[in-house]
Structure formats: C-alpha cells, structure tokens
Design an enzyme around this catalytic site. Structure first.
Site, PDB file in Angstrom:
ATOM      1  N   ARG A 155      60.329  43.835 -28.987  1.00 49.47           N
ATOM      2  CA  ARG A 155      58.895  43.745 -28.724  1.00 49.47           C
ATOM      3  C   ARG A 155      58.172  44.723 -29.646  1.00 49.47           C
ATOM      4  O   ARG A 155      58.644  45.840 -29.881  1.00 49.47           O
ATOM      5  CB  ARG A 155      58.588  44.078 -27.262  1.00 49.47           C
ATOM      6  CG  ARG A 155      57.102  43.917 -26.931  1.00 49.47           C
ATOM      7  CD  ARG A 155      56.807  44.267 -25.488  1.00 49.47           C
ATOM      8  NE  ARG A 155      55.363  44.269 -25.254  1.00 49.47           N
ATOM      9  CZ  ARG A 155      54.776  44.672 -24.131  1.00 49.47           C
ATOM     10  NH1 ARG A 155      55.525  45.122 -23.134  1.00 49.47           N
ATOM     11  NH2 ARG A 155      53.467  44.645 -24.014  1.00 49.47           N
ATOM     12  N   HIS A 156      57.049  44.273 -30.167  1.00 53.99           N
ATOM     13  CA  HIS A 156      56.261  45.139 -31.056  1.00 53.99           C
ATOM     14  C   HIS A 156      55.912  46.459 -30.363  1.00 53.99           C
ATOM     15  O   HIS A 156      55.900  46.569 -29.137  1.00 53.99           O
ATOM     16  CB  HIS A 156      54.978  44.430 -31.490  1.00 53.99           C
ATOM     17  CG  HIS A 156      54.024  44.147 -30.357  1.00 53.99           C
ATOM     18  ND1 HIS A 156      53.219  45.123 -29.798  1.00 53.99           N
ATOM     19  CD2 HIS A 156      53.764  43.012 -29.692  1.00 53.99           C
ATOM     20  CE1 HIS A 156      52.493  44.596 -28.829  1.00 53.99           C
ATOM     21  NE2 HIS A 156      52.806  43.316 -28.738  1.00 53.99           N
TER      22      HIS A 156
ATOM     23  N   ARG B 286      60.363  37.709 -22.926  1.00 56.45           N
ATOM     24  CA  ARG B 286      60.937  37.613 -21.577  1.00 56.45           C
ATOM     25  C   ARG B 286      61.224  36.150 -21.244  1.00 56.45           C
ATOM     26  O   ARG B 286      62.275  35.823 -20.666  1.00 56.45           O
ATOM     27  CB  ARG B 286      59.983  38.227 -20.563  1.00 56.45           C
ATOM     28  CG  ARG B 286      59.880  39.744 -20.689  1.00 56.45           C
ATOM     29  CD  ARG B 286      58.620  40.274 -20.048  1.00 56.45           C
ATOM     30  NE  ARG B 286      58.634  40.124 -18.592  1.00 56.45           N
ATOM     31  CZ  ARG B 286      57.559  40.322 -17.834  1.00 56.45           C
ATOM     32  NH1 ARG B 286      56.399  40.675 -18.379  1.00 56.45           N
ATOM     33  NH2 ARG B 286      57.655  40.178 -16.527  1.00 56.45           N
TER      34      ARG B 286
ATOM     35  N   GLU C 109      52.900  35.124 -29.325  1.00 61.10           N
ATOM     36  CA  GLU C 109      52.752  35.402 -27.896  1.00 61.10           C
ATOM     37  C   GLU C 109      52.215  34.180 -27.157  1.00 61.10           C
ATOM     38  O   GLU C 109      51.622  33.276 -27.752  1.00 61.10           O
ATOM     39  CB  GLU C 109      51.821  36.613 -27.699  1.00 61.10           C
ATOM     40  CG  GLU C 109      51.598  37.029 -26.248  1.00 61.10           C
ATOM     41  CD  GLU C 109      52.880  37.377 -25.482  1.00 61.10           C
ATOM     42  OE1 GLU C 109      53.705  36.463 -25.273  1.00 61.10           O
ATOM     43  OE2 GLU C 109      53.039  38.548 -25.087  1.00 61.10           O
ATOM     44  N   TRP C 110      52.447  34.141 -25.874  1.00 62.93           N
ATOM     45  CA  TRP C 110      51.877  33.130 -24.980  1.00 62.93           C
ATOM     46  C   TRP C 110      50.382  33.035 -25.274  1.00 62.93           C
ATOM     47  O   TRP C 110      49.702  34.057 -25.419  1.00 62.93           O
ATOM     48  CB  TRP C 110      52.079  33.589 -23.539  1.00 62.93           C
ATOM     49  CG  TRP C 110      51.966  32.542 -22.476  1.00 62.93           C
ATOM     50  CD1 TRP C 110      50.902  31.713 -22.250  1.00 62.93           C
ATOM     51  CD2 TRP C 110      52.930  32.227 -21.462  1.00 62.93           C
ATOM     52  NE1 TRP C 110      51.138  30.913 -21.167  1.00 62.93           N
ATOM     53  CE2 TRP C 110      52.388  31.214 -20.658  1.00 62.93           C
ATOM     54  CE3 TRP C 110      54.194  32.736 -21.145  1.00 62.93           C
ATOM     55  CZ2 TRP C 110      53.050  30.676 -19.560  1.00 62.93           C
ATOM     56  CZ3 TRP C 110      54.865  32.194 -20.062  1.00 62.93           C
ATOM     57  CH2 TRP C 110      54.305  31.184 -19.278  1.00 62.93           C
TER      58      TRP C 110
ATOM     59  N   ARG D 291      50.900  43.219 -35.516  1.00 66.23           N
ATOM     60  CA  ARG D 291      51.606  44.230 -34.731  1.00 66.23           C
ATOM     61  C   ARG D 291      53.114  44.001 -34.743  1.00 66.23           C
ATOM     62  O   ARG D 291      53.896  44.953 -34.703  1.00 66.23           O
ATOM     63  CB  ARG D 291      51.070  44.276 -33.297  1.00 66.23           C
ATOM     64  CG  ARG D 291      51.125  42.961 -32.511  1.00 66.23           C
ATOM     65  CD  ARG D 291      50.264  43.075 -31.253  1.00 66.23           C
ATOM     66  NE  ARG D 291      50.291  41.888 -30.404  1.00 66.23           N
ATOM     67  CZ  ARG D 291      49.492  40.833 -30.563  1.00 66.23           C
ATOM     68  NH1 ARG D 291      48.619  40.807 -31.575  1.00 66.23           N
ATOM     69  NH2 ARG D 291      49.549  39.805 -29.730  1.00 66.23           N
TER      70      ARG D 291
ATOM     71  N   THR E  31      47.290  40.233 -24.593  1.00 58.50           N
ATOM     72  CA  THR E  31      47.021  40.141 -26.024  1.00 58.50           C
ATOM     73  C   THR E  31      47.811  38.995 -26.631  1.00 58.50           C
ATOM     74  O   THR E  31      49.010  39.111 -26.882  1.00 58.50           O
ATOM     75  CB  THR E  31      47.422  41.453 -26.740  1.00 58.50           C
ATOM     76  OG1 THR E  31      47.055  42.567 -25.939  1.00 58.50           O
ATOM     77  CG2 THR E  31      46.728  41.540 -28.086  1.00 58.50           C
TER      78      THR E  31
ATOM     79  N   HIS F  23      82.844  35.025 -23.622  1.00 60.96           N
ATOM     80  CA  HIS F  23      84.071  34.406 -24.125  1.00 60.96           C
ATOM     81  C   HIS F  23      83.888  33.750 -25.501  1.00 60.96           C
ATOM     82  O   HIS F  23      84.571  32.780 -25.826  1.00 60.96           O
ATOM     83  CB  HIS F  23      84.600  33.363 -23.118  1.00 60.96           C
ATOM     84  CG  HIS F  23      84.700  33.895 -21.730  1.00 60.96           C
ATOM     85  ND1 HIS F  23      84.002  33.351 -20.661  1.00 60.96           N
ATOM     86  CD2 HIS F  23      85.383  34.958 -21.221  1.00 60.96           C
ATOM     87  CE1 HIS F  23      84.273  34.033 -19.574  1.00 60.96           C
ATOM     88  NE2 HIS F  23      85.094  35.021 -19.885  1.00 60.96           N
TER      89      HIS F  23
ATOM     90  N   TYR G   2      47.009  32.948 -24.055  1.00 59.14           N
ATOM     91  CA  TYR G   2      46.403  33.275 -22.765  1.00 59.14           C
ATOM     92  C   TYR G   2      45.084  32.555 -22.511  1.00 59.14           C
ATOM     93  O   TYR G   2      44.541  32.641 -21.409  1.00 59.14           O
ATOM     94  CB  TYR G   2      46.180  34.786 -22.663  1.00 59.14           C
ATOM     95  CG  TYR G   2      47.457  35.598 -22.701  1.00 59.14           C
ATOM     96  CD1 TYR G   2      48.457  35.416 -21.754  1.00 59.14           C
ATOM     97  CD2 TYR G   2      47.665  36.552 -23.694  1.00 59.14           C
ATOM     98  CE1 TYR G   2      49.624  36.162 -21.789  1.00 59.14           C
ATOM     99  CE2 TYR G   2      48.830  37.303 -23.733  1.00 59.14           C
ATOM    100  CZ  TYR G   2      49.802  37.104 -22.779  1.00 59.14           C
ATOM    101  OH  TYR G   2      50.965  37.836 -22.809  1.00 59.14           O
TER     102      TYR G   2
END
Length: 238
Positions: free
Chosen positions: A9-10, A191, A110-111, A66, A22, A221, A113
């Site tokens: 993550r930035h 995530r 990013e998502w 970023r 953000t 494995h 928003y």
C-alpha cells in the site's frame, strides 16, 4: 519456494492520515510517508530479504502518483526507467537489481468511491442517516456514483487470472526460482485483492493494510490450485 505476490500500500497521505476516502484524487505522500517507505525499502527489499529483486518478474502499479512515488522510494532497482520518469537513475544512485517490467495499470487503481470521494466513513454514515438510508458497508454496498463490489471483483479476478497464467503457472511448472510479482496500490483494492486471491467473497473481508504496509500471498504445497495468504514468512538466506 512458491512464487509470491507482494501487496504494497502506498505511503501516508494527508487524506489517509485523516481517514478520507481517496480514489481518483491524486495526492502526494506526506514527508513522514516518504520517510517510512524509505525505511520499509531498506528493511524488506534485498536479495537476502523478504522482497528479493532478482526474483521479481513483474510489477503492477496504480496510475496515482502516491503509488508511483512509493515504488520509487522502495528502490527495487529496475533495469528500465520507470514509465513516468524521463530517465533511469544512474547505477551509482540505484544499482540494477531486477529485470522486472513495471506496468502502470487501471487494474490496481483504488476503488472508485463516486459520491463518497473525499469523505470519511463517519461522514458517510451521518449523511446516510440524515437521508433515512441504512447502514453502509463498502464490501456489500459499494459506492453510489462509483464502483459496486461486483465491478471490483470483475477487474481483480481478471488480474489474478493473468498473474497465474503469465507468471506463476510457468514458474511452478518449470521449477523456476523467479516468479514473484509486486503490486503497489491502495488500501481497499489490495484488501479486496487478497480476498479474491483465496476465492472468498468481499463481505468476508477482515483484513487491515496500513499506509505503507506490505502483505504477502502465495500457494500451499507449491500448487496453483491452493492459493494462500502468508501470515509470516522467513527471510531468504543465500
């Protein structure tokens, strides 16, 4: 060792510091954020450390500055110049340590928003309460004017399939030592990526990745059919 995906993550920004969502807003790292990423690079990046540049075959990075600045500060030592820079640093400034290609891609932005861009979760819930709307959970509800969980799942699943087909599958089949992939991106999308890596719905997400944090994914494995989240891994000793 099975090939891995490192989720980075930035570093800290003014908005991550105060909890504002953000997505498309293009912010710089704070001074403290830069210092912490440099420290992470020194501690974790090296051929005798967790992230071994010589084993990295590909780097995916978000279009946001970023994330790109975070990759710069990690100093993994790419042979080619970074796509957003005019020229590569000299070898005295940053020795070449990896042949990995750096790809700037919307797949790890990013998502989106939408209407919630720049708002904190507290503000979002207060506004929804004022409108008589129910509780909000991004993993279930998504963002009005932005992306739904289904939108995010679609783009992440496509990326995961690409990583397994192009990089991890051949590595596991041929017994190659090189095969690690680096993703430098954002909190919510990384995530979500981890959950989709192990085939779980986003509604089960109970993961935290702090600004500047590093997560690791791989396989049990050495089987591509058994994707796993690594809770803790040993450092490489040559």
């Amino acid at each position: 060792m099975a090939p891995r995906v490192f989720l980075i993550r930035h570093g800290e920004t003014e908005w991550s510091l105060n909890g504002r969502h953000t997505g498309i807003t293009d912010l710089q790292l704070t001074e403290n954020g830069e210092k912490r990423i440099k420290a992470t690079g020194k501690a974790l990046v090296g051929n005798d450390r967790l992230i071994a540049p010589k084993k990295i075959v590909h780097v995916y990075v978000s279009p946001r500055q970023r994330a790109q600045r975070t990759l710069e500060l990690l100093e993994i030592g790419c042979r080619e110049r970074l796509p957003w820079t005019e020229k590569r640093k000299t070898e005295s400034e940053e020795p070449i340590r990896t042949e990995a290609k750096v790809e700037v891609t919307e797949a790890v932005r990013e998502w989106d928003y939408g209407d919630y861009e720049g708002l904190t979760s507290k503000t979002i819930r207060e506004q929804r309460a004022e409108r008589g709307e129910g509780a909000w959970d991004i993993w279930k509800d998504g963002c009005p004017g932005g992306e739904s969980p289904e939108d995010v799942i679609k783009r992440l699943d496509a990326l995961i399939a690409e990583i397994r087909e192009k990089f991890h599958g051949p590595c596991l089949n041929d017994g190659e030592e090189k095969g690690d992939v680096l993703i430098v991106a954002h909190g919510h999308i990384l995530r979500a990526f981890a959950m989709r890596w192990v085939g779980r719905p986003l509604t089960e997400t109970a993961l935290i990745l702090e600004a500047g944090g590093v997560g690791t994914l791989s396989y049990e494995h050495k089987s591509i059919e058994e994707p796993a989240i690594i809770l803790g891994g040993g450092f490489v000793v040559e």
